[in-house]
Design a protein around this motif. Structure first.
Motif, PDB file in Angstrom:
ATOM      1  N   HIS A  11       0.868  -1.175   0.000  1.00  0.00           N
ATOM      2  CA  HIS A  11       0.000   0.000   0.000  1.00  0.00           C
ATOM      3  C   HIS A  11       0.906   1.226   0.000  1.00  0.00           C
ATOM      4  O   HIS A  11       1.736   1.364   0.906  1.00  0.00           O
ATOM      5  CB  HIS A  11      -0.884   0.020   1.250  1.00  0.00           C
ATOM      6  N   HIS A  12       0.741   2.088  -0.980  1.00  0.00           N
ATOM      7  CA  HIS A  12       1.616   3.255  -1.113  1.00  0.00           C
ATOM      8  C   HIS A  12       0.793   4.530  -1.251  1.00  0.00           C
ATOM      9  O   HIS A  12       0.356   4.877  -2.353  1.00  0.00           O
ATOM     10  CB  HIS A  12       2.551   3.077  -2.314  1.00  0.00           C
ATOM     11  N   PRO A  13       0.574   5.234  -0.130  1.00  0.00           N
ATOM     12  CA  PRO A  13      -0.148   6.506  -0.201  1.00  0.00           C
ATOM     13  C   PRO A  13       0.651   7.503  -1.030  1.00  0.00           C
ATOM     14  O   PRO A  13       1.873   7.602  -0.887  1.00  0.00           O
ATOM     15  CB  PRO A  13      -0.225   6.962   1.247  1.00  0.00           C
ATOM     16  N   THR A  14      -0.039   8.194  -1.910  1.00  0.00           N
ATOM     17  CA  THR A  14       0.661   9.164  -2.749  1.00  0.00           C
ATOM     18  C   THR A  14       0.357  10.602  -2.360  1.00  0.00           C
ATOM     19  O   THR A  14       1.167  11.480  -2.604  1.00  0.00           O
ATOM     20  CB  THR A  14       0.320   8.958  -4.237  1.00  0.00           C
ATOM     21  N   SER A  15      -0.814  10.819  -1.760  1.00  0.00           N
ATOM     22  CA  SER A  15      -1.151  12.168  -1.300  1.00  0.00           C
ATOM     23  C   SER A  15      -2.321  12.106  -0.341  1.00  0.00           C
ATOM     24  O   SER A  15      -3.102  11.159  -0.357  1.00  0.00           O
ATOM     25  CB  SER A  15      -1.509  13.079  -2.480  1.00  0.00           C
ATOM     26  N   THR A  55     -12.399  15.847   7.736  1.00  0.00           N
ATOM     27  CA  THR A  55     -12.622  15.088   6.517  1.00  0.00           C
ATOM     28  C   THR A  55     -11.344  15.181   5.695  1.00  0.00           C
ATOM     29  O   THR A  55     -10.779  16.267   5.533  1.00  0.00           O
ATOM     30  CB  THR A  55     -13.812  15.649   5.709  1.00  0.00           C
ATOM     31  N   ALA A  56     -10.895  14.023   5.222  1.00  0.00           N
ATOM     32  CA  ALA A  56      -9.647  13.990   4.459  1.00  0.00           C
ATOM     33  C   ALA A  56      -9.819  13.096   3.235  1.00  0.00           C
ATOM     34  O   ALA A  56     -10.577  12.130   3.255  1.00  0.00           O
ATOM     35  CB  ALA A  56      -8.500  13.476   5.322  1.00  0.00           C
ATOM     36  N   ARG A  57      -9.085  13.430   2.187  1.00  0.00           N
ATOM     37  CA  ARG A  57      -9.036  12.611   0.969  1.00  0.00           C
ATOM     38  C   ARG A  57      -7.604  12.104   0.796  1.00  0.00           C
ATOM     39  O   ARG A  57      -6.648  12.843   1.016  1.00  0.00           O
ATOM     40  CB  ARG A  57      -9.444  13.411  -0.260  1.00  0.00           C
ATOM     41  N   MET A  58      -7.509  10.836   0.396  1.00  0.00           N
ATOM     42  CA  MET A  58      -6.197  10.217   0.207  1.00  0.00           C
ATOM     43  C   MET A  58      -6.192   9.469  -1.118  1.00  0.00           C
ATOM     44  O   MET A  58      -7.193   8.878  -1.501  1.00  0.00           O
ATOM     45  CB  MET A  58      -5.903   9.245   1.351  1.00  0.00           C
ATOM     46  N   LYS A  59      -5.064   9.478  -1.784  1.00  0.00           N
ATOM     47  CA  LYS A  59      -4.820   8.666  -2.973  1.00  0.00           C
ATOM     48  C   LYS A  59      -3.850   7.572  -2.555  1.00  0.00           C
ATOM     49  O   LYS A  59      -2.892   7.816  -1.818  1.00  0.00           O
ATOM     50  CB  LYS A  59      -4.185   9.495  -4.082  1.00  0.00           C
ATOM     51  N   MET A  60      -4.123   6.347  -3.034  1.00  0.00           N
ATOM     52  CA  MET A  60      -3.277   5.216  -2.658  1.00  0.00           C
ATOM     53  C   MET A  60      -3.063   4.327  -3.876  1.00  0.00           C
ATOM     54  O   MET A  60      -4.003   4.032  -4.610  1.00  0.00           O
ATOM     55  CB  MET A  60      -3.966   4.411  -1.549  1.00  0.00           C
ATOM     56  N   LEU A  61      -1.819   3.913  -4.090  1.00  0.00           N
ATOM     57  CA  LEU A  61      -1.508   2.867  -5.061  1.00  0.00           C
ATOM     58  C   LEU A  61      -1.414   1.572  -4.272  1.00  0.00           C
ATOM     59  O   LEU A  61      -0.666   1.484  -3.302  1.00  0.00           O
ATOM     60  CB  LEU A  61      -0.187   3.141  -5.776  1.00  0.00           C
TER      61      LEU A  61
END
Length: 138
Positions: free
Chosen positions: A68-72, A84-90
């Motif tokens: 799992h690699h969070p990008t932002s 409230t938060a938004r996250m992008k994950m590869l």
């Protein structure tokens, strides 16, 4: 907590979440959520889980990712009672690479934040070719 300390707590939570998922420490992952948390995975897995027991059942039965690699991550709203938060994950699986969006509703818990609601959605997928194992000749 100040906005800056909240943003740092969100970043720490993202890193911890990804690391614990990679370690497959599902009890520790579940502990990042509130006891009555909701995990909406309808668009990815066709189901929504609620509460620690359902979360543990999901995590222990879901396909195991290689990483799992969070990008932002960024906060979209900060109030005294919630973030409230938004996250992008590869996410890397044997079958492919997945780009996943996370939407988190977080609540304060002591000096930390805990996940009250997590919604995930698939942004894209890259299928990897199947690799045959090489057989050593004797």
């Amino acid at each position: 907590m100040t906005d800056l300390s909240i943003k740092q707590a969100v970043n720490d939570l993202v890193a911890k979440y990804a690391d614990l998922c990679d370690q497959q420490d599902w009890n520790a992952v579940a502990a990042l959520f509130t006891p009555d948390a909701v995990f909406d995975a309808e668009t990815v897995y066709g189901k929504t889980m609620a509460g620690t027991e359902e979360l543990l059942q999901f995590f222990t039965s879901a396909p195991v990712a290689a990483g799992h690699h969070p990008t932002s991550v960024y906060c979209t709203e900060i109030t005294d009672s919630a973030v409230t938060a938004r996250m992008k994950m590869l996410v890397i699986f044997r079958s492919g690479l997945f780009s996943v969006d996370y939407l988190w509703s977080l609540v304060p818990s002591g000096s930390d934040l805990r996940i009250a609601r997590q919604t995930i959605s698939l942004v894209g997928k890259v299928t990897l070719p199947k690799i045959e194992k090489a057989v050593a000749s004797s």
